[in-house]
Write a protein that holds these residues in place. Structure first.
Motif, PDB file in Angstrom:
ATOM      1  N   ARG A 267       0.830  -1.219   0.000  1.00 51.49           N
ATOM      2  CA  ARG A 267       0.000   0.000   0.000  1.00 51.49           C
ATOM      3  C   ARG A 267       0.860   1.262   0.000  1.00 51.49           C
ATOM      4  O   ARG A 267       0.560   2.228  -0.682  1.00 51.49           O
ATOM      5  CB  ARG A 267      -0.941  -0.019   1.205  1.00 51.49           C
ATOM      6  CG  ARG A 267      -2.087  -1.008   1.072  1.00 51.49           C
ATOM      7  CD  ARG A 267      -2.936  -1.080   2.321  1.00 51.49           C
ATOM      8  NE  ARG A 267      -2.309  -1.915   3.347  1.00 51.49           N
ATOM      9  CZ  ARG A 267      -2.819  -2.116   4.563  1.00 51.49           C
ATOM     10  NH1 ARG A 267      -3.947  -1.517   4.902  1.00 51.49           N
ATOM     11  NH2 ARG A 267      -2.218  -2.889   5.429  1.00 51.49           N
ATOM     12  N   LYS A 268       1.942   1.247   0.762  1.00 52.85           N
ATOM     13  CA  LYS A 268       2.780   2.442   0.902  1.00 52.85           C
ATOM     14  C   LYS A 268       3.563   2.747  -0.365  1.00 52.85           C
ATOM     15  O   LYS A 268       3.648   3.900  -0.804  1.00 52.85           O
ATOM     16  CB  LYS A 268       3.743   2.265   2.069  1.00 52.85           C
ATOM     17  CG  LYS A 268       4.747   3.414   2.236  1.00 52.85           C
ATOM     18  CD  LYS A 268       5.683   3.160   3.394  1.00 52.85           C
ATOM     19  CE  LYS A 268       6.713   4.296   3.525  1.00 52.85           C
ATOM     20  NZ  LYS A 268       7.634   4.346   2.376  1.00 52.85           N
ATOM     21  N   ASN A 269       4.179   1.733  -0.964  1.00 51.44           N
ATOM     22  CA  ASN A 269       5.089   1.962  -2.091  1.00 51.44           C
ATOM     23  C   ASN A 269       4.387   2.087  -3.431  1.00 51.44           C
ATOM     24  O   ASN A 269       5.036   2.379  -4.440  1.00 51.44           O
ATOM     25  CB  ASN A 269       6.135   0.850  -2.141  1.00 51.44           C
ATOM     26  CG  ASN A 269       7.087   0.907  -0.955  1.00 51.44           C
ATOM     27  OD1 ASN A 269       7.267   1.959  -0.354  1.00 51.44           O
ATOM     28  ND2 ASN A 269       7.678  -0.223  -0.599  1.00 51.44           N
ATOM     29  N   LEU A 270       3.085   1.855  -3.459  1.00 49.48           N
ATOM     30  CA  LEU A 270       2.315   2.128  -4.674  1.00 49.48           C
ATOM     31  C   LEU A 270       2.222   3.636  -4.855  1.00 49.48           C
ATOM     32  O   LEU A 270       1.650   4.336  -4.034  1.00 49.48           O
ATOM     33  CB  LEU A 270       0.917   1.524  -4.576  1.00 49.48           C
ATOM     34  CG  LEU A 270      -0.033   1.858  -5.733  1.00 49.48           C
ATOM     35  CD1 LEU A 270       0.466   1.254  -7.039  1.00 49.48           C
ATOM     36  CD2 LEU A 270      -1.453   1.376  -5.437  1.00 49.48           C
ATOM     37  N   LYS A 271       2.803   4.158  -5.944  1.00 45.57           N
ATOM     38  CA  LYS A 271       2.812   5.603  -6.172  1.00 45.57           C
ATOM     39  C   LYS A 271       1.635   6.052  -7.028  1.00 45.57           C
ATOM     40  O   LYS A 271       1.101   7.140  -6.834  1.00 45.57           O
ATOM     41  CB  LYS A 271       4.134   6.016  -6.827  1.00 45.57           C
ATOM     42  CG  LYS A 271       5.338   5.731  -5.949  1.00 45.57           C
ATOM     43  CD  LYS A 271       5.168   6.334  -4.562  1.00 45.57           C
ATOM     44  CE  LYS A 271       6.252   5.924  -3.591  1.00 45.57           C
ATOM     45  NZ  LYS A 271       5.983   6.399  -2.220  1.00 45.57           N
ATOM     46  N   LYS A 272       1.248   5.229  -7.976  1.00 50.23           N
ATOM     47  CA  LYS A 272       0.111   5.573  -8.833  1.00 50.23           C
ATOM     48  C   LYS A 272      -0.606   4.285  -9.227  1.00 50.23           C
ATOM     49  O   LYS A 272       0.034   3.260  -9.507  1.00 50.23           O
ATOM     50  CB  LYS A 272       0.560   6.293 -10.116  1.00 50.23           C
ATOM     51  CG  LYS A 272       1.144   7.672  -9.898  1.00 50.23           C
ATOM     52  CD  LYS A 272       1.603   8.277 -11.228  1.00 50.23           C
ATOM     53  CE  LYS A 272       2.247   9.650 -11.012  1.00 50.23           C
ATOM     54  NZ  LYS A 272       2.746  10.213 -12.285  1.00 50.23           N
ATOM     55  N   LEU A 273      -1.925   4.365  -9.239  1.00 54.82           N
ATOM     56  CA  LEU A 273      -2.749   3.291  -9.789  1.00 54.82           C
ATOM     57  C   LEU A 273      -3.588   3.916 -10.892  1.00 54.82           C
ATOM     58  O   LEU A 273      -4.538   4.646 -10.625  1.00 54.82           O
ATOM     59  CB  LEU A 273      -3.639   2.672  -8.708  1.00 54.82           C
ATOM     60  CG  LEU A 273      -4.634   1.607  -9.177  1.00 54.82           C
ATOM     61  CD1 LEU A 273      -3.918   0.459  -9.866  1.00 54.82           C
ATOM     62  CD2 LEU A 273      -5.470   1.085  -8.011  1.00 54.82           C
ATOM     63  N   VAL A 274      -3.189   3.669 -12.140  1.00 51.37           N
ATOM     64  CA  VAL A 274      -3.853   4.259 -13.300  1.00 51.37           C
ATOM     65  C   VAL A 274      -4.838   3.233 -13.862  1.00 51.37           C
ATOM     66  O   VAL A 274      -4.438   2.127 -14.238  1.00 51.37           O
ATOM     67  CB  VAL A 274      -2.840   4.667 -14.386  1.00 51.37           C
ATOM     68  CG1 VAL A 274      -3.551   5.379 -15.529  1.00 51.37           C
ATOM     69  CG2 VAL A 274      -1.736   5.539 -13.796  1.00 51.37           C
ATOM     70  N   ILE A 275      -6.116   3.593 -13.911  1.00 50.70           N
ATOM     71  CA  ILE A 275      -7.143   2.669 -14.383  1.00 50.70           C
ATOM     72  C   ILE A 275      -7.697   3.207 -15.702  1.00 50.70           C
ATOM     73  O   ILE A 275      -8.280   4.293 -15.753  1.00 50.70           O
ATOM     74  CB  ILE A 275      -8.253   2.497 -13.339  1.00 50.70           C
ATOM     75  CG1 ILE A 275      -7.640   2.028 -12.007  1.00 50.70           C
ATOM     76  CG2 ILE A 275      -9.301   1.501 -13.825  1.00 50.70           C
ATOM     77  CD1 ILE A 275      -8.631   1.888 -10.885  1.00 50.70           C
ATOM     78  N   VAL A 276      -7.486   2.434 -16.767  1.00 46.46           N
ATOM     79  CA  VAL A 276      -7.849   2.860 -18.116  1.00 46.46           C
ATOM     80  C   VAL A 276      -9.168   2.217 -18.535  1.00 46.46           C
ATOM     81  O   VAL A 276      -9.351   1.014 -18.381  1.00 46.46           O
ATOM     82  CB  VAL A 276      -6.751   2.473 -19.127  1.00 46.46           C
ATOM     83  CG1 VAL A 276      -7.038   3.090 -20.495  1.00 46.46           C
ATOM     84  CG2 VAL A 276      -5.377   2.887 -18.625  1.00 46.46           C
ATOM     85  N   HIS A 277     -10.093   3.043 -19.056  1.00 45.81           N
ATOM     86  CA  HIS A 277     -11.385   2.555 -19.569  1.00 45.81           C
ATOM     87  C   HIS A 277     -12.225   1.885 -18.485  1.00 45.81           C
ATOM     88  O   HIS A 277     -12.934   0.916 -18.760  1.00 45.81           O
ATOM     89  CB  HIS A 277     -11.188   1.567 -20.715  1.00 45.81           C
ATOM     90  CG  HIS A 277     -10.468   2.129 -21.886  1.00 45.81           C
ATOM     91  ND1 HIS A 277      -9.559   1.390 -22.616  1.00 45.81           N
ATOM     92  CD2 HIS A 277     -10.503   3.342 -22.475  1.00 45.81           C
ATOM     93  CE1 HIS A 277      -9.065   2.121 -23.594  1.00 45.81           C
ATOM     94  NE2 HIS A 277      -9.630   3.316 -23.527  1.00 45.81           N
ATOM     95  N   ALA A 278     -12.149   2.370 -17.275  1.00 49.97           N
ATOM     96  CA  ALA A 278     -12.909   1.729 -16.192  1.00 49.97           C
ATOM     97  C   ALA A 278     -14.409   1.946 -16.369  1.00 49.97           C
ATOM     98  O   ALA A 278     -14.859   3.007 -16.791  1.00 49.97           O
ATOM     99  CB  ALA A 278     -12.463   2.277 -14.845  1.00 49.97           C
ATOM    100  N   ALA A 279     -15.188   0.925 -16.018  1.00 47.87           N
ATOM    101  CA  ALA A 279     -16.644   1.046 -16.047  1.00 47.87           C
ATOM    102  C   ALA A 279     -17.100   1.908 -14.882  1.00 47.87           C
ATOM    103  O   ALA A 279     -16.425   2.012 -13.854  1.00 47.87           O
ATOM    104  CB  ALA A 279     -17.282  -0.331 -15.962  1.00 47.87           C
ATOM    105  N   THR A 280     -18.246   2.537 -15.015  1.00 44.79           N
ATOM    106  CA  THR A 280     -18.787   3.398 -13.963  1.00 44.79           C
ATOM    107  C   THR A 280     -18.924   2.639 -12.656  1.00 44.79           C
ATOM    108  O   THR A 280     -18.625   3.156 -11.571  1.00 44.79           O
ATOM    109  CB  THR A 280     -20.155   3.960 -14.381  1.00 44.79           C
ATOM    110  OG1 THR A 280     -20.005   4.665 -15.611  1.00 44.79           O
ATOM    111  CG2 THR A 280     -20.702   4.900 -13.325  1.00 44.79           C
TER     112      THR A 280
END
Length: 367
Positions: free
Chosen positions: A106-119
């Motif tokens: 959890r700490k070392n995750l800098k970015k979580l990029v989610i592409v084309h995510a459903a609503t």
């Protein structure tokens, strides 16, 4: 980047998954994709999953979480390619899974990029972030298109499945900020730089100098459009696989032709008209080249030095400098009067055609 072999096992319907396939599926979902500013990047591909049952997610977590434990020993970025997705875990499962994640994950995750995510998934993830960790929400990046994703991470480092490309193409959107075709070069180049597209395409040409008709034989329109689209999105492009060396040549000429300000703008026409028949490489080097856009000089140097190699192999490819100069003149100049452009091109002994021919033959001296 080659397609992962496991991806071909799945479709968009319910299927039976053996334990062995499940293990391989979990291992294929998470792939290293280079780094940016020293932070490792990984692609995650839920888009390729079939429609899973609830108990499948528990099995997947036992495969993926150990991978994350290893990755999270240093800072990392995750990019999820969902393409709409067919498999949605429950809110209860997400809470359960989140609590199983170690502190380093959890700490070392800098970015979580989610592409084309459903609503649905947006609402779920935002709710989870609010309930469990407001800090988590600050690491989330929701992007509607590959173009938006390219503003956050270098997309050419990632494998992008065909179904994601097709999904993205169907979405109405503005031109990508990473676009290089038809875009002023000062928006994406600095002095001394050469576009990635040009470097890659010129390398394909250098590897295929014996191919007849280089820069004369046109690629298929479909491959040209697809190559242009992928480079405009800053995706990884296997030019040779997509359309071969003639596609590489076609993309180079198309990029030059679509420059908003051509290599030889109207303002430089007097310098071409003022070139005497006796003038040669010194006139080009000391008079014409210094008057050109400085951003273009490294580009022209790279281009003409490869064209010299093509010329030197003309006994095989049938494209000496005289032929190449005729192919490139219309792509390097564009005025308001087509007749004037035609007259300015001239022939092998005068005009812009002569200049292009000398730039090929004397490229190491001129540039």
């Amino acid at each position: 980047m080659k397609e992962f072999p496991m991806f071909s096992y799945f479709s968009s319907t319910h299927i039976h998954i053996s334990p062995e396939q499940f293990k391989e599926m979990g291992e294929q979902l998470l792939k290293p994709c280079g780094s940016v500013n020293g932070v490792r990047m990984y692609g995650v591909y839920p888009c390729v999953l079939p429609r899973l049952e609830a108990h499948h997610f528990e099995t997947l977590s036992t495969i993926i979480i150990p991978q994350l434990e290893e990755i999270a020993k240093q800072d990392y970025i995750l990019v999820l390619f969902t393409a709409g997705g067919l498999s949605y875990p429950s809110f209860t499962w997400l809470l359960f899974a989140y609590n199983k994640l170690s502190y380093p994950i959890r700490k070392n995750l800098k970015k979580l990029v989610i592409v084309h995510a459903a609503t649905w998934s947006k609402i779920l993830m935002k709710t989870m972030g609010s309930v469990i960790s407001p800090k988590f929400n600050k690491k989330l990046y929701w992007v509607k298109s590959l173009a938006e994703c390219g503003q956050i991470v270098p997309l050419h480092s990632f494998y992008v499945p065909e179904l994601v490309l097709n999904y993205d193409q169907a979405i109405p959107q503005s031109p990508a900020s990473t676009a290089i075709f038809g875009t002023p070069i000062d928006s994406y180049l600095e002095i001394g730089q050469v576009p990635r597209m040009l470097e890659e395409c010129l390398q394909v040409v250098k590897n295929n100098l014996d191919t007849p008709g280089l820069f004369r034989v046109a690629p298929t329109k479909t491959s040209l459009v697809e190559g242009q689209r992928r480079y405009n999105l800053d995706l990884s492009v296997d030019v040779f696989q997509l359309g071969g060396v003639h596609l590489a040549c076609g993309l180079i000429k198309l990029w030059l032709r679509e420059l908003p300000t051509p290599v030889l703008p109207v303002s430089l026409y007097p310098l071409v008209q003022g070139m005497k028949e006796s003038d040669g490489r010194d006139y080009i080097k000391h008079t014409l080249v210094p008057a050109m856009d400085p951003l273009l000089i490294p580009v022209l140097k790279s281009l003409f030095q490869v064209l010299l190699l093509v010329h030197q192999h003309s006994d095989q490819n049938l494209m000496p400098s005289s032929n190449l100069s005729l192919m490139f003149c219309p792509n390097l100049m564009r005025g308001t009067d087509p007749l004037q452009d035609l007259m300015l091109c001239g022939n092998q002994s005068q005009g812009f055609t002569k200049i292009v021919r000398l730039c090929i033959e004397e490229s190491h001296y001129i540039f």
